[in-house]
Design a protein around this motif. Structure first.
Motif, PDB file in Angstrom:
ATOM      1  N   ILE A   1       0.952  -1.194  -0.002  1.00 49.70           N
ATOM      2  CA  ILE A   1      -0.083  -0.109  -0.037  1.00 49.70           C
ATOM      3  C   ILE A   1       0.901   1.173   0.042  1.00 49.70           C
ATOM      4  CG2 ILE A   1      -1.860   1.329   0.937  1.00 49.70           C
ATOM      5  CD1 ILE A   1      -2.649  -1.362   2.537  1.00 49.70           C
ATOM      6  N   VAL A   2       1.167   1.952  -1.111  1.00 45.37           N
ATOM      7  CA  VAL A   2       1.743   2.922  -1.182  1.00 45.37           C
ATOM      8  C   VAL A   2       1.228   4.279  -0.486  1.00 45.37           C
ATOM      9  CG1 VAL A   2       3.136   4.682  -2.796  1.00 45.37           C
ATOM     10  CG2 VAL A   2       2.900   2.363  -3.387  1.00 45.37           C
TER      11      VAL A   2
ATOM     12  N   ALA B   1     -11.764   9.842  -0.962  1.00 48.30           N
ATOM     13  CA  ALA B   1     -10.900   8.904  -0.563  1.00 48.30           C
ATOM     14  C   ALA B   1     -10.302   8.412  -1.879  1.00 48.30           C
ATOM     15  CB  ALA B   1     -11.435   7.837   0.252  1.00 48.30           C
ATOM     16  N   GLU B   2      -8.679   7.844  -1.752  1.00 44.33           N
ATOM     17  CA  GLU B   2      -8.289   7.388  -2.731  1.00 44.33           C
ATOM     18  C   GLU B   2      -7.159   6.400  -2.185  1.00 44.33           C
ATOM     19  OE1 GLU B   2      -6.537  11.015  -4.822  1.00 44.33           O
ATOM     20  OE2 GLU B   2      -4.776  10.610  -3.797  1.00 44.33           O
ATOM     21  N   ALA B   3      -6.493   5.857  -3.084  1.00 47.17           N
ATOM     22  CA  ALA B   3      -5.177   4.763  -2.796  1.00 47.17           C
ATOM     23  C   ALA B   3      -4.437   4.544  -3.974  1.00 47.17           C
ATOM     24  CB  ALA B   3      -5.891   3.753  -2.199  1.00 47.17           C
ATOM     25  N   VAL B   4      -3.030   4.437  -3.704  1.00 46.14           N
ATOM     26  CA  VAL B   4      -2.260   3.879  -4.591  1.00 46.14           C
ATOM     27  C   VAL B   4      -1.606   2.634  -4.158  1.00 46.14           C
ATOM     28  CG1 VAL B   4       0.053   4.093  -6.104  1.00 46.14           C
ATOM     29  CG2 VAL B   4      -1.594   6.144  -5.590  1.00 46.14           C
ATOM     30  N   ILE B   5      -2.058   1.235  -4.834  1.00 54.21           N
ATOM     31  CA  ILE B   5      -1.540   0.169  -4.352  1.00 54.21           C
ATOM     32  C   ILE B   5      -0.790  -0.804  -5.445  1.00 54.21           C
ATOM     33  CG2 ILE B   5      -2.404  -2.087  -3.186  1.00 54.21           C
ATOM     34  CD1 ILE B   5      -4.851  -0.263  -2.558  1.00 54.21           C
ATOM     35  N   ARG B   6       0.166  -1.339  -4.913  1.00 56.69           N
ATOM     36  CA  ARG B   6       1.219  -2.179  -6.139  1.00 56.69           C
ATOM     37  C   ARG B   6       1.077  -3.760  -5.500  1.00 56.69           C
ATOM     38  NH1 ARG B   6       6.320  -1.439  -6.855  1.00 56.69           N
ATOM     39  NH2 ARG B   6       6.494  -1.077  -8.971  1.00 56.69           N
TER      40      ARG B   6
ATOM     41  N   PRO C   1      11.617 -17.038  -9.078  1.00 55.85           N
ATOM     42  CA  PRO C   1      11.517 -15.702  -8.628  1.00 55.85           C
ATOM     43  C   PRO C   1      11.766 -14.686  -9.558  1.00 55.85           C
ATOM     44  CG  PRO C   1      12.361 -17.379  -6.954  1.00 55.85           C
ATOM     45  CD  PRO C   1      12.621 -17.860  -8.277  1.00 55.85           C
ATOM     46  N   SER C   2      12.838 -14.792 -10.442  1.00 57.64           N
ATOM     47  CA  SER C   2      13.015 -13.775 -11.496  1.00 57.64           C
ATOM     48  C   SER C   2      11.674 -13.292 -12.365  1.00 57.64           C
ATOM     49  CB  SER C   2      14.101 -14.045 -12.121  1.00 57.64           C
ATOM     50  OG  SER C   2      14.001 -15.254 -12.893  1.00 57.64           O
ATOM     51  N   ASP C   3      10.977 -14.358 -12.434  1.00 63.14           N
ATOM     52  CA  ASP C   3       9.732 -14.274 -13.286  1.00 63.14           C
ATOM     53  C   ASP C   3       8.694 -13.425 -12.419  1.00 63.14           C
ATOM     54  OD1 ASP C   3       7.938 -14.136 -15.273  1.00 63.14           O
ATOM     55  OD2 ASP C   3       7.525 -16.582 -15.190  1.00 63.14           O
ATOM     56  N   THR C   4       8.720 -12.133 -12.612  1.00 66.18           N
ATOM     57  CA  THR C   4       7.906 -11.145 -11.731  1.00 66.18           C
ATOM     58  C   THR C   4       7.208 -10.250 -12.629  1.00 66.18           C
ATOM     59  OG1 THR C   4       9.315 -11.798  -9.886  1.00 66.18           O
ATOM     60  CG2 THR C   4       7.949  -9.543  -9.877  1.00 66.18           C
ATOM     61  N   VAL C   5       6.269  -9.582 -12.141  1.00 63.49           N
ATOM     62  CA  VAL C   5       5.511  -8.580 -12.632  1.00 63.49           C
ATOM     63  C   VAL C   5       4.790  -7.807 -11.593  1.00 63.49           C
ATOM     64  CG1 VAL C   5       3.344  -9.489 -13.612  1.00 63.49           C
ATOM     65  CG2 VAL C   5       4.271  -7.707 -14.666  1.00 63.49           C
ATOM     66  N   THR C   6       4.868  -6.452 -11.754  1.00 61.60           N
ATOM     67  CA  THR C   6       3.856  -5.348 -10.753  1.00 61.60           C
ATOM     68  C   THR C   6       2.916  -4.938 -11.418  1.00 61.60           C
ATOM     69  OG1 THR C   6       6.023  -5.297  -9.363  1.00 61.60           O
ATOM     70  CG2 THR C   6       4.019  -3.894  -9.072  1.00 61.60           C
ATOM     71  N   VAL C   7       1.829  -5.065 -10.731  1.00 55.48           N
ATOM     72  CA  VAL C   7       0.623  -4.240 -11.098  1.00 55.48           C
ATOM     73  C   VAL C   7       0.340  -3.143 -10.079  1.00 55.48           C
ATOM     74  CG1 VAL C   7      -1.784  -4.404 -11.539  1.00 55.48           C
ATOM     75  CG2 VAL C   7      -0.373  -6.183 -12.180  1.00 55.48           C
ATOM     76  N   THR C   8       0.111  -1.945 -10.769  1.00 52.19           N
ATOM     77  CA  THR C   8      -0.338  -0.841  -9.776  1.00 52.19           C
ATOM     78  C   THR C   8      -1.636  -0.265 -10.094  1.00 52.19           C
ATOM     79  OG1 THR C   8       2.078   0.303 -10.159  1.00 52.19           O
ATOM     80  CG2 THR C   8       0.268   1.594  -9.552  1.00 52.19           C
ATOM     81  N   PHE C   9      -2.443  -0.234  -8.895  1.00 54.53           N
ATOM     82  CA  PHE C   9      -3.693   0.210  -8.921  1.00 54.53           C
ATOM     83  C   PHE C   9      -3.888   1.553  -8.609  1.00 54.53           C
ATOM     84  CE2 PHE C   9      -3.926  -4.370  -8.351  1.00 54.53           C
ATOM     85  CZ  PHE C   9      -4.924  -4.861  -8.991  1.00 54.53           C
ATOM     86  N   LEU C  10      -4.754   2.477  -9.131  1.00 49.71           N
ATOM     87  CA  LEU C  10      -5.297   3.679  -8.491  1.00 49.71           C
ATOM     88  C   LEU C  10      -6.624   3.595  -8.155  1.00 49.71           C
ATOM     89  CD1 LEU C  10      -4.905   6.720  -8.008  1.00 49.71           C
ATOM     90  CD2 LEU C  10      -5.069   7.158 -10.343  1.00 49.71           C
TER      91      LEU C  10
ATOM     92  N   LEU D   1       8.374   3.991  -3.135  1.00 51.87           N
ATOM     93  CA  LEU D   1       7.547   2.677  -2.766  1.00 51.87           C
ATOM     94  C   LEU D   1       7.094   2.432  -1.558  1.00 51.87           C
ATOM     95  CD1 LEU D   1       9.163   0.266  -5.414  1.00 51.87           C
ATOM     96  CD2 LEU D   1       7.130   1.878  -5.573  1.00 51.87           C
ATOM     97  N   ASP D   2       7.610   3.237  -0.334  1.00 54.27           N
ATOM     98  CA  ASP D   2       7.312   3.193   0.942  1.00 54.27           C
ATOM     99  C   ASP D   2       6.251   4.322   1.385  1.00 54.27           C
ATOM    100  OD1 ASP D   2       8.737   5.358   1.176  1.00 54.27           O
ATOM    101  OD2 ASP D   2       9.954   4.533   2.515  1.00 54.27           O
ATOM    102  N   GLY D   3       5.745   4.854   0.092  1.00 56.36           N
ATOM    103  CA  GLY D   3       4.662   5.649   0.525  1.00 56.36           C
ATOM    104  C   GLY D   3       4.967   7.250   0.926  1.00 56.36           C
ATOM    105  N   ARG D   4       6.101   7.497   0.826  1.00 52.05           N
ATOM    106  CA  ARG D   4       6.565   8.985   1.099  1.00 52.05           C
ATOM    107  C   ARG D   4       6.629   9.713  -0.129  1.00 52.05           C
ATOM    108  NH1 ARG D   4      11.877   9.494   1.519  1.00 52.05           N
ATOM    109  NH2 ARG D   4      12.289   7.582   0.832  1.00 52.05           N
TER     110      ARG D   4
END
Length: 226
Positions: free
Chosen positions: A63-64, A113-118, A127-136, A180-183
């Motif tokens: 949760i960013v 209200a809003e959120a940015v979540i990865r 483990p190298s086969d990785t993808v990240t999805v970003t939600f707004l 990525l830690d939300g700062r």
């Protein structure tokens, strides 16, 4: 333009997948309107096993940023988990596919209200086969009823060694830069030349949260500074 949901295709070279890809996702960016009158808003993508073997997939939620008082929860192909659960694994059968759902929970009807979540998806056996999805999840509210701008802004070059230009950015009035830690590490008003410097930031991945004239987030861009 209907802004109920916008799913952008996954481009694996741009988002860090390896030459050996065992699964795919239907989108790497998911944007959803979250009216304060709707206590549970869903965003989702489809994950597909590209092989004829069982794959064990781990999801990890970060949760960013999220409006205080709101929550999120993840549903994978097995279960829907409670909001505190931030990582689990599930089996993805050979050549099968199914939805991964992110819930944005606003039970107190918090206005704006809003959120940015990865959500990071990784193969436990590779483990190298990785993808990240970003939600707004973003609020549609303003005083005029003006719809949110279209999410068509591009950042380039990306990766970058200093900063980025934004293209198709006529509706951008402010840019928030989140680690990525939300700062919030930087905030810019719209630059006439469309350039935003990251020179004061260490190497890493950042999220550019784009706001319109009413300070509503309408798009999130992932930028890597080398």
């Amino acid at each position: 333009m209907n802004r109920t949901a916008i799913l952008l295709p996954a481009f694996f070279l741009a988002f860090g997948a390896t030459a050996q890809t065992t699964f795919s996702v239907s989108a790497t960016e998911v944007w959803k309107i979250a009216p304060h009158t709707q206590p549970d808003v869903e965003g989702h993508f489809i994950i597909t096993n590209l092989t004829n073997q069982l794959q064990v997939i781990r999801w990890t939620r970060t949760i960013v940023s999220i409006t205080p008082g709101c929550l999120s929860q993840v549903c994978d192909l097995n279960l829907c988990y409670t909001p505190p659960v931030s990582s689990r694994t599930f089996d993805l059968p050979p050549n099968e596919y199914g939805p991964i759902i992110m819930h944005f929970l606003n039970y107190d009807s918090i206005v704006g209200a809003e959120a940015v979540i990865r959500l990071k998806m990784s193969n436990e056996n590779l483990p190298s086969d990785t993808v990240t999805v970003t939600f707004l999840f973003t609020s549609p509210l303003n005083r005029t009823g003006t719809p949110l701008p279209a999410a068509v802004v591009r950042a380039y070059p990306n990766p970058t060694t200093d900063g980025v230009w934004l293209a198709n950015a006529d509706e951008v009035h402010a840019v928030r830069v989140l680690s990525l830690d939300g700062r919030e590490v930087a905030r810019f008003t719209a630059a006439p030349d469309g350039y935003y410097s990251l020179s004061g930031q260490p190497a890493g991945t950042y999220l550019l949260v784009l706001e319109d004239a009413y300070r509503r987030a309408f798009q999130v861009l992932e930028v890597v500074r080398r």
